[in-house]
Design an enzyme around this catalytic site. Structure first.
Site, PDB file in Angstrom:
ATOM      1  CE  LYS A 180     -21.386 -12.032  -2.199  1.00  0.00           C
ATOM      2  NZ  LYS A 180     -20.736 -10.603  -1.655  1.00  0.00           N
ATOM      3  CD  GLU A 184     -31.644 -15.209 -13.468  1.00  0.00           C
ATOM      4  OE1 GLU A 184     -31.410 -14.145 -12.888  1.00  0.00           O
ATOM      5  OE2 GLU A 184     -30.845 -15.485 -14.513  1.00  0.00           O
ATOM      6  CB  SER A 187     -37.454 -13.706  -2.532  1.00  0.00           C
ATOM      7  OG  SER A 187     -38.412 -14.937  -2.221  1.00  0.00           O
ATOM      8  CD1 TRP A 224     -45.111 -10.936  -7.009  1.00  0.00           C
ATOM      9  CD2 TRP A 224     -44.530  -8.855  -7.413  1.00  0.00           C
ATOM     10  NE1 TRP A 224     -44.559 -10.527  -5.964  1.00  0.00           N
ATOM     11  CE2 TRP A 224     -44.125  -9.122  -6.254  1.00  0.00           C
ATOM     12  CE3 TRP A 224     -44.131  -7.478  -8.155  1.00  0.00           C
ATOM     13  CZ2 TRP A 224     -43.111  -8.242  -5.501  1.00  0.00           C
ATOM     14  CZ3 TRP A 224     -43.397  -6.690  -7.325  1.00  0.00           C
ATOM     15  CH2 TRP A 224     -43.150  -7.037  -6.105  1.00  0.00           C
ATOM     16  CG  ASN A 225     -40.024  -8.103 -11.013  1.00  0.00           C
ATOM     17  OD1 ASN A 225     -40.389  -9.261 -11.639  1.00  0.00           O
ATOM     18  ND2 ASN A 225     -39.028  -7.839 -10.841  1.00  0.00           N
ATOM     19  CB  CYS A 231     -34.378  -8.881  -9.447  1.00  0.00           C
ATOM     20  SG  CYS A 231     -34.104  -8.898 -11.384  1.00  0.00           S
ATOM     21  N   PRO A 247     -35.164 -16.420  -0.409  1.00  0.00           N
ATOM     22  CG  PRO A 247     -36.051 -15.440   1.681  1.00  0.00           C
ATOM     23  CD  PRO A 247     -35.794 -15.144   0.239  1.00  0.00           C
ATOM     24  CD  GLU A 261     -34.341 -15.911 -16.757  1.00  0.00           C
ATOM     25  OE1 GLU A 261     -34.438 -14.979 -16.362  1.00  0.00           O
ATOM     26  OE2 GLU A 261     -35.023 -17.064 -16.844  1.00  0.00           O
ATOM     27  CD  GLU A 309     -48.093 -16.267  -5.368  1.00  0.00           C
ATOM     28  OE1 GLU A 309     -47.596 -16.871  -6.198  1.00  0.00           O
ATOM     29  OE2 GLU A 309     -47.656 -16.416  -4.142  1.00  0.00           O
ATOM     30  CE  LYS A 346     -46.132 -20.774  -8.956  1.00  0.00           C
ATOM     31  NZ  LYS A 346     -46.916 -19.584  -8.822  1.00  0.00           N
TER      32      LYS A 346
HETATM   33  P1  NAD Z   1     -41.343 -14.803  -4.399  1.00  0.00           P
HETATM   34  O1  NAD Z   1     -39.990 -15.634  -3.962  1.00  0.00           O
HETATM   35  O2  NAD Z   1     -42.356 -14.792  -3.361  1.00  0.00           O
HETATM   36  O3  NAD Z   1     -42.168 -15.960  -5.643  1.00  0.00           O
HETATM   37  C1  NAD Z   1     -41.530 -16.177  -6.846  1.00  0.00           C
HETATM   38  C2  NAD Z   1     -42.535 -17.537  -7.414  1.00  0.00           C
HETATM   39  O4  NAD Z   1     -42.093 -18.578  -6.478  1.00  0.00           O
HETATM   40  C3  NAD Z   1     -44.071 -17.383  -7.373  1.00  0.00           C
HETATM   41  O5  NAD Z   1     -44.285 -17.550  -8.688  1.00  0.00           O
HETATM   42  C4  NAD Z   1     -44.332 -18.342  -6.116  1.00  0.00           C
HETATM   43  O6  NAD Z   1     -45.485 -18.687  -6.205  1.00  0.00           O
HETATM   44  C5  NAD Z   1     -43.435 -19.182  -6.172  1.00  0.00           C
HETATM   45  N1  NAD Z   1     -43.109 -19.879  -4.994  1.00  0.00           N
HETATM   46  C6  NAD Z   1     -43.209 -19.627  -3.908  1.00  0.00           C
HETATM   47  N2  NAD Z   1     -43.020 -20.528  -2.835  1.00  0.00           N
HETATM   48  C7  NAD Z   1     -42.345 -21.489  -3.450  1.00  0.00           C
HETATM   49  C8  NAD Z   1     -42.035 -22.957  -3.344  1.00  0.00           C
HETATM   50  N3  NAD Z   1     -41.858 -23.374  -2.150  1.00  0.00           N
HETATM   51  N4  NAD Z   1     -41.656 -23.886  -4.303  1.00  0.00           N
HETATM   52  C9  NAD Z   1     -41.631 -23.225  -5.682  1.00  0.00           C
HETATM   53  N5  NAD Z   1     -42.300 -22.081  -5.853  1.00  0.00           N
HETATM   54  C10 NAD Z   1     -42.538 -21.050  -5.015  1.00  0.00           C
HETATM   55  O7  NAD Z   1     -41.054 -13.591  -5.348  1.00  0.00           O
HETATM   56  P2  NAD Z   1     -41.896 -12.703  -5.719  1.00  0.00           P
HETATM   57  O8  NAD Z   1     -42.441 -11.923  -4.528  1.00  0.00           O
HETATM   58  O9  NAD Z   1     -43.016 -13.145  -6.695  1.00  0.00           O
HETATM   59  O10 NAD Z   1     -40.914 -11.673  -6.536  1.00  0.00           O
HETATM   60  C11 NAD Z   1     -40.053 -10.804  -6.018  1.00  0.00           C
HETATM   61  C12 NAD Z   1     -38.635 -11.351  -5.900  1.00  0.00           C
HETATM   62  O11 NAD Z   1     -38.352 -11.865  -7.097  1.00  0.00           O
HETATM   63  C13 NAD Z   1     -37.645 -10.399  -5.446  1.00  0.00           C
HETATM   64  O12 NAD Z   1     -36.870 -10.904  -4.542  1.00  0.00           O
HETATM   65  C14 NAD Z   1     -36.759 -10.099  -6.707  1.00  0.00           C
HETATM   66  O13 NAD Z   1     -35.419  -9.360  -6.774  1.00  0.00           O
HETATM   67  C15 NAD Z   1     -36.877 -11.532  -7.359  1.00  0.00           C
HETATM   68  N6  NAD Z   1     -36.735 -11.339  -8.861  1.00  0.00           N
HETATM   69  C16 NAD Z   1     -35.446 -11.507  -9.676  1.00  0.00           C
HETATM   70  C17 NAD Z   1     -35.244 -11.595 -10.832  1.00  0.00           C
HETATM   71  C18 NAD Z   1     -33.942 -12.058 -11.526  1.00  0.00           C
HETATM   72  O14 NAD Z   1     -34.088 -12.293 -12.496  1.00  0.00           O
HETATM   73  N7  NAD Z   1     -32.697 -12.271 -10.570  1.00  0.00           N
HETATM   74  C19 NAD Z   1     -36.152 -11.043 -11.740  1.00  0.00           C
HETATM   75  C20 NAD Z   1     -37.368 -10.509 -10.952  1.00  0.00           C
HETATM   76  C21 NAD Z   1     -37.587 -10.663  -9.513  1.00  0.00           C
END
Ligand code: NAD
Length: 487
Positions: free
Chosen positions: A454, A249, A228, A151-152, A283, A230, A461, A178, A175
């Site tokens: 890691k 990512e 994230s 969402w960021n 992130c 997890p 990307e 949310e 997708k």
């Molecule tokens: P999140 O992991 O809660 O959700 C990310 C996406 O995954 C959402 O669209 C969510 O609906 C979906 N999702 C959740 N569970 C799923 C499952 N079991 N199967 C498939 N899809 C699923 O993350 P968030 O809170 O939306 O975003 C913040 C996180 O994203 C932070 O940890 C941040 O560091 C990371 N992030 C990483 C990058 C990068 O490029 N490395 C960029 C932006 C954000």
């Protein structure tokens, strides 16, 4: 405030609704008001989107790359022409200050469309001389790719994933998070307007279960997730069990090392960029700022002065430098970490509270926060907070800074501020991170690969690296003489 789109999903070149899916309220984070109500995808919507993508992909992949690229570049032009209205939509959806979204969100998506629209025509396979016979390789599309966004950076994420995927001849079902479902729909409309054939970029809404349904669908060849750690572990396990390509990512707890000889104001500017941009919801943020002892006290003093001046408030006001966090849940989480930091014995240098802002009492605001005296074991130094909370840690020598920087499961990013260039390169060479900066922080133009080491991720990307991750190599051996058969 109303930002209701025509319908929740965009499939096969048009808006589609299915009210049977769970209701999703879109909240404006500056006030807490509902600005749109959407529905998460039902299994039927997921099928429709994947079928549309599957049906459209073959003909698209057979086009000349330069023809595919032309459509992407046209879409980039439309994005730029609508920059202001898209930036406003992104601010309503995320709460990020309009002074950021005007320059960083649709603009970055446009950069990706333009870059991949141009680069793909010269992204070719190899010729391999075998002394008579020869071989060549073809870079071929994977098929239907799924993009799952965080969402960021909603429109940037949709652009960063769809541009290399489409340029290579794939179709995508995207997708959004949310929390921020709106701007991907706007991008889908723009693709259609630019001439992208129907079915090649589809948007379906929903929670994690919809992401999982897409990622496990038998017709899907690849999943690219931003989210994230997890979630990444779950989605990567799913993709692996079904032998699908995957790009992850994920999150970070990145170090920024500031040596005594660094330019003080630049180093503070870098640390602030690496902690407060997008209200700290980036992130790659440098949430562990290691400052060498000789500079430490002066650094903290000036950092506090500059941090206190950050203008926090109405994100639609062009003077505002920091808007709210994205959601109530994120607000509670970040405030919780401020309490954890205090309880762990870190010194709260500035911030940590909820500012009182007239007319925005329902918003998810938090003051930009700096903790000093942070030690490596504290939870605020180990866990991703994803809010404007900077931890400053003191160090004495180079080896110590490297060892402490690397002492984390994450490996997304890292930075070094020093005037000693030999040291800068030496230290960067030792840091376990996918994306690094010397004497700056958090700049990610589309020309450079972006991604993590890691637990922070797999794959990259942007840059030509992304085209590799959205294609597969076919090897072709060509005989120019007779077959030497022993039979
Ligand atoms: P999140 O992991 O809660 O959700 C990310 C996406 O995954 C959402 O669209 C969510 O609906 C979906 N999702 C959740 N569970 C799923 C499952 N079991 N199967 C498939 N899809 C699923 O993350 P968030 O809170 O939306 O975003 C913040 C996180 O994203 C932070 O940890 C941040 O560091 C990371 N992030 C990483 C990058 C990068 O490029 N490395 C960029 C932006 C954000």
């Amino acid at each position: 405030m109303n930002a209701q789109p025509k319908a929740s999903h965009y499939i096969n070149g048009r808006y589609v609704e299915d009210e049977g899916g769970p209701e999703m309220a879109v909240i404006y984070p500056a006030t807490g008001e509902t600005i749109a109500t959407l529905h998460g995808a039902t299994p039927n919507i997921v099928e429709l989107a994947i079928e549309a993508a599957r049906a459209a992909q073959g003909a698209w992949a057979r086009l000349k790359p330069v023809e595919r690229g032309r459509i992407l570049r046209k879409a980039a032009d439309i994005l730029r022409a609508r920059n202001d209205e898209l930036a406003r939509l992104e601010t309503l959806d995320t709460g990020k200050a309009i002074q950021e979204t005007l320059v960083a969100d649709p603009a970055s998506a446009a950069d990706a469309l333009e870059f991949f629209g141009g680069a793909v025509a010269s992204f070719n396979g190899d010729y391999i001389d075998l002394g008579g016979p020869f071989a060549y390789t073809r870079r071929e599309a994977l098929g239907v790719c799924v993009g799952i966004g965080a969402w960021n950076y909603p429109i940037q994420g949709a652009g960063w994933k769809s541009a290399p995927a489409l340029a290579m001849g794939n179709a995508m079902v995207f997708k959004p998070s949310e929390n921020t479902p709106l701007s991907a729909l706007a991008l889908a409309e723009i693709y259609t307007e630019a001439g992208l054939p129907d079915g090649l970029f589809n948007v379906v809404q929903g929670y994690g279960d919809v992401g999982a349904a897409l990622a496990s669908h038998p017709a899907v060849a690849k999943v690219s997730l931003t989210g994230s750690v997890p979630t990444g572990k779950k989605v990567l396990a799913l993709a692996g069990s079904l032998m699908k390509h995957a790009t992850m990512e994920l999150g970070g707890k990145s170090p920024l090392i500031v040596f005594d000889d660094a330019d003080l104001e630049n180093a503070i500017g870098g640390a602030m960029l690496g902690n407060f941009y997008s209200t700290g919801q980036v992130c790659s943020n440098s949430t562990r700022v290691f400052v060498q002892r000789g500079l430490h006290d002066r650094f903290l003093e000036r950092l506090a002065e500059r941090t206190k001046k950050i203008r926090i408030g109405d994100p639609l006001d062009p003077e505002t430098q920091m808007g709210p966090l994205v959601s109530k849940a994120q607000h509670e989480k970040v405030l919780g970490y401020v309490e954890i930091g205090k309880a762990e014995g870190a010194n709260l240098v500035t911030g940590g509270g909820v500012p009182r802002l007239q007319g925005l009492e329902g918003g998810f605001f938090i003051e930009p926060t700096v903790f000093s005296g942070v030690t490596d074991e504290m939870r605020i130094a180990r866990e991703e907070i994803f809010g404007p909370v900077m931890s400053v840690l003191c160090f004495d020598d180079e080896d110590e800074a490297i060892a402490r920087s690397n002492d984390t499961e994450f490996g997304l990013s890292a930075g070094v501020f020093t005037r000693d260039l030999a040291r800068a390169h030496r230290v960067i060479g030792e840091l376990q991170a996918g994306t690094c900066w010397i004497n700056n922080y958090n700049l990610s133009p589309v020309e450079i690969p972006f991604g993590g080491a890691k637990a922070s991720g797999i794959g990259r990307e942007n840059s030509l690296e992304a085209l590799k991750h959205y294609s597969q190599v076919k090897t072709v051996y060509v005989e120019t003489g007779d077959v030497q058969s022993p039979y």
